[in-house]
Design a protein around this motif. Sequence first.
Motif, PDB file in Angstrom:
ATOM      1  N   ASN A  57      38.293  30.840  51.290  1.00 25.88           N
ATOM      2  CA  ASN A  57      37.816  31.922  52.148  1.00 25.88           C
ATOM      3  C   ASN A  57      39.004  32.707  52.682  1.00 25.88           C
ATOM      4  O   ASN A  57      39.891  32.134  53.313  1.00 25.88           O
ATOM      5  N   LEU A  58      39.038  34.011  52.402  1.00 29.32           N
ATOM      6  CA  LEU A  58      40.099  34.867  52.945  1.00 29.32           C
ATOM      7  C   LEU A  58      39.738  35.285  54.357  1.00 29.32           C
ATOM      8  O   LEU A  58      38.563  35.471  54.683  1.00 29.32           O
ATOM      9  N   HIS A  59      40.755  35.447  55.182  1.00 25.76           N
ATOM     10  CA  HIS A  59      40.529  35.897  56.556  1.00 25.76           C
ATOM     11  C   HIS A  59      40.081  37.362  56.569  1.00 25.76           C
ATOM     12  O   HIS A  59      40.419  38.140  55.668  1.00 25.76           O
ATOM     13  N   THR A  60      39.357  37.726  57.589  1.00 22.16           N
ATOM     14  CA  THR A  60      38.816  39.077  57.722  1.00 22.16           C
ATOM     15  C   THR A  60      39.912  40.142  57.703  1.00 22.16           C
ATOM     16  O   THR A  60      39.689  41.247  57.224  1.00 22.16           O
ATOM     17  N   ASP A  61      41.088  39.819  58.191  1.00 23.27           N
ATOM     18  CA  ASP A  61      42.188  40.784  58.273  1.00 23.27           C
ATOM     19  C   ASP A  61      43.012  40.877  56.987  1.00 23.27           C
ATOM     20  O   ASP A  61      44.004  41.587  56.950  1.00 23.27           O
ATOM     21  N   THR A  62      42.624  40.161  55.949  1.00 21.59           N
ATOM     22  CA  THR A  62      43.388  40.146  54.700  1.00 21.59           C
ATOM     23  C   THR A  62      42.842  41.183  53.726  1.00 21.59           C
ATOM     24  O   THR A  62      41.646  41.261  53.492  1.00 21.59           O
ATOM     25  N   PHE A  63      43.736  41.967  53.177  1.00 19.54           N
ATOM     26  CA  PHE A  63      43.396  42.988  52.184  1.00 19.54           C
ATOM     27  C   PHE A  63      43.863  42.523  50.810  1.00 19.54           C
ATOM     28  O   PHE A  63      44.918  41.906  50.694  1.00 19.54           O
ATOM     29  N   LYS A 119      46.962  46.018  40.904  1.00 19.44           N
ATOM     30  CA  LYS A 119      47.389  47.153  40.097  1.00 19.44           C
ATOM     31  C   LYS A 119      48.437  46.675  39.105  1.00 19.44           C
ATOM     32  O   LYS A 119      49.352  45.941  39.473  1.00 19.44           O
ATOM     33  N   ASN A 120      48.292  47.100  37.865  1.00 20.39           N
ATOM     34  CA  ASN A 120      49.273  46.818  36.802  1.00 20.39           C
ATOM     35  C   ASN A 120      49.613  45.332  36.668  1.00 20.39           C
ATOM     36  O   ASN A 120      50.781  44.962  36.545  1.00 20.39           O
ATOM     37  N   GLY A 121      48.616  44.483  36.732  1.00 19.25           N
ATOM     38  CA  GLY A 121      48.837  43.056  36.530  1.00 19.25           C
ATOM     39  C   GLY A 121      49.435  42.314  37.693  1.00 19.25           C
ATOM     40  O   GLY A 121      49.876  41.170  37.559  1.00 19.25           O
ATOM     41  N   VAL A 122      49.468  42.958  38.863  1.00 16.62           N
ATOM     42  CA  VAL A 122      50.013  42.334  40.063  1.00 16.62           C
ATOM     43  C   VAL A 122      48.973  42.445  41.176  1.00 16.62           C
ATOM     44  O   VAL A 122      48.250  43.435  41.268  1.00 16.62           O
ATOM     45  N   CYS A 123      48.920  41.421  42.003  1.00 16.18           N
ATOM     46  CA  CYS A 123      47.971  41.401  43.114  1.00 16.18           C
ATOM     47  C   CYS A 123      48.739  41.232  44.427  1.00 16.18           C
ATOM     48  O   CYS A 123      49.609  40.367  44.536  1.00 16.18           O
ATOM     49  N   LEU A 124      48.411  42.046  45.414  1.00 18.10           N
ATOM     50  CA  LEU A 124      48.990  41.942  46.750  1.00 18.10           C
ATOM     51  C   LEU A 124      47.905  41.478  47.702  1.00 18.10           C
ATOM     52  O   LEU A 124      46.816  42.054  47.741  1.00 18.10           O
ATOM     53  N   LEU A 125      48.184  40.430  48.458  1.00 26.53           N
ATOM     54  CA  LEU A 125      47.333  40.010  49.558  1.00 26.53           C
ATOM     55  C   LEU A 125      48.131  40.247  50.829  1.00 26.53           C
ATOM     56  O   LEU A 125      49.270  39.780  50.953  1.00 26.53           O
ATOM     57  N   TYR A 126      47.552  40.987  51.768  1.00 27.22           N
ATOM     58  CA  TYR A 126      48.251  41.363  52.992  1.00 27.22           C
ATOM     59  C   TYR A 126      47.345  41.118  54.184  1.00 27.22           C
ATOM     60  O   TYR A 126      46.203  41.572  54.195  1.00 27.22           O
TER      61      TYR A 126
END
Length: 145
Positions: A6-12, A16-23
């Motif tokens: 489960n990701l936190h509500t504040d996580t985006f 893009k281009n084979g890379v994933c950013l979680l912030y």
Amino acid sequence: MKYWLNLHTDTFIRRKNGVCLLYNAANGNKKIFKVTPCITPYLDKLEDVDNLYTVEISKTDIDNDSDLKHFVEEIVSAALGQMVAQDANTSKPISMFPMLNLQKDIERLRKEKDRSIGESLTSYLTQVTIFIGGGRCLPPIWLIC
């Protein structure tokens, strides 16, 4: 044993281009992952609004794939999400999907007749440089707002 990731509500999540950013906007933590065939189905489910930022994952899947194990460990250690064990007393955790909402987006301001694109412009300025004489031969005059 099965778990809920489960990701936190504040996580985006952004891919893009084979890379994933979680912030995580609340704590500023971020992680960048290479999107592998193993984690792609989990990312697809996490990005699906109907799943409410939660995906089922088994201990066997985690133990059998080092990419998936690294992905889950990084999410938990960076406080981007949590693992919740499934049992008879635990219901599926949910998180509201974060939506980016820019109040002063140019497209939004153009649609609203009573608002101006330049409204509150001075609150965003940190410095203004003025060149006198149209050239760069004179040193600039710095005005600090």
